[in-house]
Design an enzyme around this catalytic site. Structure first.
Site, short mmCIF file in Angstrom:
data_model
loop_
_atom_site.label_atom_id
_atom_site.label_comp_id
_atom_site.label_asym_id
_atom_site.label_seq_id
_atom_site.Cartn_x
_atom_site.Cartn_y
_atom_site.Cartn_z
N ASP A 193 0.85 -1.19 0.00
CA ASP A 193 0.00 0.00 0.00
C ASP A 193 0.89 1.25 0.00
O ASP A 193 1.74 1.40 -0.88
CB ASP A 193 -0.96 -0.08 1.20
N TYR A 220 -2.06 11.35 2.12
CA TYR A 220 -2.94 11.70 1.01
C TYR A 220 -2.91 13.21 0.75
O TYR A 220 -2.96 13.66 -0.40
CB TYR A 220 -4.37 11.26 1.33
N HIS A 263 -6.94 -7.07 -0.32
CA HIS A 263 -5.98 -5.97 -0.20
C HIS A 263 -4.84 -6.29 0.77
O HIS A 263 -3.67 -6.02 0.47
CB HIS A 263 -6.70 -4.69 0.26
#
Length: 323
Positions: A107, A235, A298
């Site tokens: 990730d 982010y 994931h």
């Protein structure tokens, strides 16, 4: 420290690197292997691989990235560009007195691994990335507008941009519920109009065999201590990273790479990702590339931990440190 974490018999220390204190879990002796976690996790995400690789003769170091776990969490989103993250990791490699390390990332940890390999290939013996491929930088469009164009305003990346918004939304739930919502995702992370992503994500109360209530509690307790702002700041720094990446426009990843993705990964089946990973462009950007698709979603280093561990070990064996 929780009983579950104590069960894994790893050493813990805090290391000064790049102006912050970074917590690491480590075990074993031998060539250095960095295991870099993603969102929303910390070193514990690699609990299976730490023991497995240490037993195979490697010095395994799994940090809490800045903003996570027991590492420092600078307040400003501008302190979370990939230059900062790579700087932290170079400091770890220096701390352990090594010229090169193997790097494994999942990730956001995969993103960090890609850029560590781009900026400092002289320090990376080989790279294993999970779930997130290496994308070329658009010379004209920043990351956030590009993501917004493809996935819309309901995408988690877009919703995490405004400081305080996601924090307020997440605060409506206890930390255990938040963890379950994210760990049990099986569909894309795009909320309908006028709905927060955390409200949209389903709460499943029965857990799969690879995840226990105790595991969920370990994560919940750690995020209750740290909060989520540091994690969201990755982010919020994406467009700053885009600006700083300009000198590397068109550059390739030159280190050996194995890319592993789950066939049920929510990001793999949408937005053209599968076609990109299996097409020629990815291979042109990463010439020394092996792509492996395995069964899983994931969080594959936990869900399918033995197969992932075996893939990592086989990659390390193909690229011995003394070659």
């Amino acid at each position: 420290m929780s009983f579950m974490m104590m069960n894994y018999e790893v050493d813990h220390q805090r290391i000064k690197t790049n102006g912050i204190w970074m917590h690491v879990a480590e075990k074993g002796t031998g060539p250095l292997v960095l295991l870099i976690h993603g969102f929303p996790q910390f070193w514990y995400a690699w609990r299976h691989q730490i023991n497995f690789l240490a037993d195979k003769g490697y010095h395994v170091v799994a940090p809490d990235l800045r903003g996570y776990g027991d590492s420092d969490s600078p307040l400003s989103p501008s302190s979370y560009s990939m230059m900062h993250i790579v700087g932290d990791l170079i400091g770890l490699i220096d701390h352990f007195g090594q010229q090169k390390a193997y790097v494994v990332g999942h990730d956001w940890g995969a993103v960090a691994g890609w850029y560590l390999s781009l900026f400092r290939p002289d320090r990376v013996m080989g790279l294993v990335t999970l779930t997130v491929p290496y994308y070329p930088r658009s010379p004209t469009t920043k990351f956030i507008p590009s993501i917004q164009k493809v996935y819309g305003d309901g995408c988690h990346v877009i919703q995490f941009q405004e400081p305080g918004r996601a924090e307020r939304a997440f605060a409506r739930y206890d930390y255990t519920t938040v963890m379950k919502k994210f760990f049990l995702i099986t569909d894309k992370m795009i909320a309908p109009p006028d709905m927060e992503i955390i409200d949209f994500l389903e709460t499943k109360w029965s857990l799969p065999p690879w995840l226990t209530e105790e595991d969920i509690q370990v994560y919940a307790e750690k995020f209750e201590e740290s909060g989520f702002t540091g994690a969201f700041n990755y982010y919020r720094a994406m467009d700053l990273t885009w600006e700083l990446l300009a000198p590397w426009q068109g550059s390739k990843i030159t280190v050996p790479v194995k890319f592993i993705v789950g066939n049920k990964e929510f990001g793999f089946q949408s937005g053209g990702v599968k076609d990109f990973v299996e097409g020629d462009e990815f291979k042109s950007l990463v010439p020394d590339l092996e792509v492996v698709v395995i069964d899983g979603h994931h969080f594959i280093q936990e869900e399918n931990h033995q197969e992932v561990s075996n893939h990592i070990l086989s990659f390390l064996g193909k690229h011995p440190m003394d070659q």
